[in-house]
Design an enzyme around this catalytic site. Structure first.
Site, PDB file in Angstrom:
ATOM      1  N   THR A  49       0.315   0.631  -4.127  1.00  0.00           N
ATOM      2  CA  THR A  49       0.415  -0.722  -4.677  1.00  0.00           C
ATOM      3  C   THR A  49       0.087  -0.741  -6.161  1.00  0.00           C
ATOM      4  OG1 THR A  49      -0.408  -2.995  -4.505  1.00  0.00           O
ATOM      5  CG2 THR A  49      -1.975  -1.253  -3.966  1.00  0.00           C
ATOM      6  N   ARG A  50       0.702  -1.721  -6.862  1.00  0.00           N
ATOM      7  CA  ARG A  50       0.355  -1.968  -8.269  1.00  0.00           C
ATOM      8  C   ARG A  50       0.025  -3.440  -8.473  1.00  0.00           C
ATOM      9  NH1 ARG A  50       5.993  -3.395  -9.002  1.00  0.00           N
ATOM     10  NH2 ARG A  50       5.675  -4.743 -10.791  1.00  0.00           N
TER      11      ARG A  50
ATOM     12  N   HIS B 161      -3.438  -9.520  -1.170  1.00  0.00           N
ATOM     13  CA  HIS B 161      -3.735 -10.837  -0.600  1.00  0.00           C
ATOM     14  C   HIS B 161      -3.759 -10.693   0.929  1.00  0.00           C
ATOM     15  CE1 HIS B 161      -3.406 -12.377  -4.615  1.00  0.00           C
ATOM     16  NE2 HIS B 161      -2.195 -11.869  -4.743  1.00  0.00           N
TER      17      HIS B 161
ATOM     18  N   HIS C 213      -0.946  -8.724   2.657  1.00  0.00           N
ATOM     19  CA  HIS C 213      -1.006  -7.267   2.501  1.00  0.00           C
ATOM     20  C   HIS C 213      -2.052  -6.674   3.450  1.00  0.00           C
ATOM     21  CE1 HIS C 213       0.241  -8.734  -1.598  1.00  0.00           C
ATOM     22  NE2 HIS C 213       1.209  -7.892  -1.325  1.00  0.00           N
TER      23      HIS C 213
ATOM     24  N   ARG D 289      10.134  -3.194   0.768  1.00  0.00           N
ATOM     25  CA  ARG D 289      11.425  -3.696   0.268  1.00  0.00           C
ATOM     26  C   ARG D 289      11.403  -3.553  -1.249  1.00  0.00           C
ATOM     27  NH1 ARG D 289      12.668  -8.359  -0.345  1.00  0.00           N
ATOM     28  NH2 ARG D 289      14.841  -8.684   0.104  1.00  0.00           N
TER      29      ARG D 289
END
Length: 568
Positions: free
Chosen positions: A194-195, A199, A202, A288
Site C-alpha cells: 500500500t501507498r 481505512h 482495507h 484493481r
C-alpha cells in the site's frame, strides 16, 4: 531456483573489515552522488530485495527486461533497475573502472564495477515498460525530464546500508523479516502492498484475505518514492500504527519497504510479487488498477483495471507468490458491516467514500464518518492536511516578459495582505535573479535552475503555511511541472497564465529588451529567439489587454476562493 521462503537469501554486503578497507580505498575512485530514487534501488539491491540482481542492469539485461521482462539468462524480471548518470560524468568513466556510490551527504554506500556504459532508447523504454511514451505518466516524465542520458551497468559491492532516522524499528531487510517469520512459526504469509492510509475497508479486506489464504498478514507499505501528490510517508506510517491494534494479536506485523515505485501497473505488480517473495511472503494481495498512475494525456486510465491481476496470474508460478484477489469492500448500512461488493444483494444500502471524496472532506474540514475510517486515522490526516483555507499555497504566474505578471502579482500580494491570516511572500523574477541567482545566465539550463530555485523557496513557504506568489517567465512545461510536484507535496499550486500576446508585450516594452533581442544584441530571449511553451491547462488564464490590473488580480482572488484556499 527460488529459495524456500524462510531460508536466508544472498545479500551484496561485504564483511565489516572489508567494508572499512574499501571505504579507505574509495577515496581515489570517481564518485557518483545518488538521487533519492537510486538510493532506494541500491538499498534493495544490496539487502536482497531485488534478488537475483547483483547490480545495476548491463545493456544485455536491460534490453531483455525492456523487450520481454526477462534478464539475459531468461530469469523473469519486469523493471529496468538502471544507474542513470549525466553525459558529463559518463564521459569520465570507462568499462572496467570502479566508482564509489555515495548518498546525498557524501557517505559511501557501495562500489559499482562498471561493465557496461550505454545510451538507452528512452522512448522505447517508456512504450514497453509503461505502455506509452506519455509525459502524463510520472515515471515517463521522470525518464525524459529528470533521469540522466547514459546508463552504467555492473555488479555492486555493498559497504553499508543507507541511514534512516525515522521508524527504525519498523524497517526490516528481507533476511530480518524471514528470521522474524521463522521465530514466530509463520509458514504462509500474505503481503498487503500500500501507498495510502488504511481505512476500515482495507482492514476488513486484509483480514479476510489472510483468513482465506489461511496465512498471517504482512502490511508492507512503500515509504520510498510513490506518486507525486501522495500523502507523505510520515503521516501514513502514523496512520498504519493507529490501525495495527485492530488486528488480532500475533497474526499481523508491519514492515516498511524503501521502494521507489514506478506506477507501472501490470509490470509493477509482477515486480512487487518478486520483491515480496524475497521478503519471505507466499501470497500477495493484488488490487484493481494495482500501482496505476491515474489518467493519461487523453483523460483515459493508463491501464485496464484488471490488467495487473491478469499479468500476475500469468506469471504466478514463476514469481513464486500466490495472488490473492483484491475484493472491493463496501459498507452495508442495514447490517452495519463491510462486505465484498459482489456479494451484496440488490436493494441493500451501500455506503462508500472515494479517495477523491475523502480528500474533498479533508480539504473542506467536513465530517468523515466512523463507519468509513478509524477516528485515530482521521485525527492523523487532519493534523497533516488541515482544511484548505488554513494551508499554505503557491500562486505561480507565467507569461512573456512585459505581460504584466509582476504588476498583477504585486496587486494580488496587497489584496491578500489586506485580508490577513497568513504571511505572503512575493518571489518576483527580477528580484530572485538579483538575490538568489545572480551568477546564472539565460541558457535553458540556467533558466531551469533559476525556476527550480524559485520552486524550492515557494515549497518551503507553502510547507510552513504561508502564501508564495511567484512571477517568473518560466517558459518550459517540464520545469513548471517539476515545480508543481515540489509544491503539491505540501499544499496547492495555482498556475496563472498571463496570456498577453507578444505584440502587446513589445508595445509595452519599457526596458527596450525586445528591440535589443530583435537586433540580436540579447541572445536566447523568450518569444523572439527562444520558445515559450504555452500552459495547456493552467488553473487560470488572464487576459491583460484592455483589462485593468485590479480586475486581473480580482480574477485570481475569485479563483482562490472557488478552490477553498481563502474564505469568501
Amino acid at each position: 531456483m527460488s529459495l524456500p521462503n524462510l531460508a536466508p537469501i544472498p545479500e551484496l554486503y561485504v564483511s565489516y573489515e572489508s567494508a572499512q578497507k574499501l571505504k579507505h580505498e574509495a577515496g581515489t575512485l570517481a564518485s557518483w552522488d545518488l538521487t533519492p530514487r537510486q538510493i532506494c534501488d541500491l538499498e534493495l539491491l544490496m539487502n536482497g530485495g531485488f534478488n537475483p540482481l547483483k547490480g545495476f542492469l548491463t545493456e544485455a539485461d536491460y534490453t531483455g527486461v525492456v523487450e520481454n521482462m526477462r534478464l539475459a539468462d531468461g530469469t523473469l524480471w519486469p523493471m529496468p533497475i538502471t544507474l542513470d548518470v549525466s553525459e558529463a560524468f559518463a564521459d569520465q568513466i570507462e568499462p572496467g573502472q570502479d566508482i564509489a556510490l555515495r548518498d546525498q551527504e557524501g557517505v559511501i554506500l557501495a562500489i559499482l564495477s562498471v561493465t557496461d556504459k550505454y545510451t538507452p532508447n528512452k522512448a522505447r523504454e517508456a512504450e514497453m515498460v509503461f505502455g506509452a511514451d506519455d509525459l502524463a505518466h510520472p515515471a515517463v516524465n521522470y525518464l525524459h525530464n529528470q533521469a540522466g542520458q547514459v546508463y552504467l551497468g555492473g555488479p555492486v559491492v555493498g559497504i553499508q546500508q543507507p541511514v534512516h532516522y525515522d521508524f527504525k524499528a519498523r524497517r526490516d531487510t528481507p533476511n530480518e523479516l524471514r528470521a522474524f517469520f521463522r521465530k514466530m512459526g509463520w509458514r504462509r504469509i500474505v503481503a498487503f502492498q500500500t501507498r495510502n492510509p488504511l481505512h476500515r475497508a482495507h482492514q476488513e479486506l486484509t483480514f479476510r484475505a489472510a483468513r482465506e489464504a489461511q496465512a498471517n498478514l504482512l502490511i508492507h507499505p512503500v515509504v520510498g518514492m510513490t506518486k507525486p501528490g501522495d500523502i507523505d510517508h510520515f503521516t501514513r506510517v502514523r496512520c498504519y500504527e493507529a490501525v495495527l491494534d485492530q488486528y488480532p494479536a500475533t497474526t499481523t506485523t508491519m514492515s516498511l519497504l524503501n521502494l521507489a515505485m514506478r506506477m507501472a501497473g501490470p509490470r509493477e505488480a509482477v515486480w512487487h510479487g518478486i520483491i515480496r517473495r524475497n521478503h519471505g511472503c507466499t501470497h500477495m494481495i493484488v488490487g484493481r488498477d494495482h500501482a496505476g498512475p491515474g489518467k493519461n494525456s487523453a483523460g483515459q486510465d493508463f491501464y485496464d483495471p484488471y490488467a495487473a491481476q491478469e499479468l500476475f496470474g500469468k506469471y504466478q508460478d514463476e514469481i513464486g507468490v500466490e495472488m490473492v484477489d483484491f475484493k472491493q469492500m463496501v459498507y452495508v448500512q442495514e447490517r452495519a458491516q463491510y462486505e465484498p461488493r459482489d456479494e451484496v444483494e440488490a436493494g441493500a444500502t451501500i455506503l462508500d467514500i472515494s479517495g477523491t471524496e475523502l480528500r474533498r472532506r479533508l480539504a473542506e474540514g467536513l465530517e468523515i464518518p466512523d463507519w468509513f475510517s478509524f477516528p485515530t486515522v482521521v485525527t492523523e490526516l487532519r493534523r497533516t492536511r488541515p482544511p484548505r483555507a488554513a494551508q499554505g499555497f503557491t500562486v505561480f504566474f507565467t507569461g512573456f516578459s512585459g505581460s504584466g505578471k509582476s504588476t498583477i502579482a504585486n496587486a494580488l500580494m496587497v489584496k491578500l495582505m489586506e485580508m490577513g491570516g497568513r504571511p505572503v511572500t512575493l518571489l518576483d523574477g527580477d528580484v530572485v535573479r538579483k538575490h538568489l541567482s545572480s551568477e546564472l545566465g539565460f541558457s535553458k539550463e540556467h533558466r531551469d535552475i533559476n525556476i527550480k530555485r524559485i520552486g524550492y523557496v515557494a515549497s518551503e513557504i507553502t510547507k510552513n503555511g504561508g502564501i508564495a506568489i511567484c512571477a517568473p517567465i518560466a517558459p518550459y512545461t517540464a520545469t513548471r511541472r517539476a515545480v508543481r510536484e515540489m509544491i503539491e507535496a505540501y499544499g496547492a499550486f495555482v498556475e496563472v497564465h498571463v496570456a498577453t500576446s507578444i505584440e502587446e508585450c513589445e508595445k509595452r516594452d519599457r526596458k527596450g529588451l525586445y528591440k535589443l533581442a530583435r537586433e540580436g544584441k540579447i541572445k536566447e530571449f523568450t518569444g523572439i529567439s527562444d520558445p515559450y511553451e504555452v500552459p495547456e491547462s493552467p488553473e487560470l488564464r488572464v487576459e491583460t489587454e484592455n483589462v485593468d490590473v485590479d480586475n486581473c488580480a480580482h480574477q485570481v482572488i475569485l479563483k482562490l476562493e472557488s478552490m477553498g484556499l481563502i474564505k469568501g
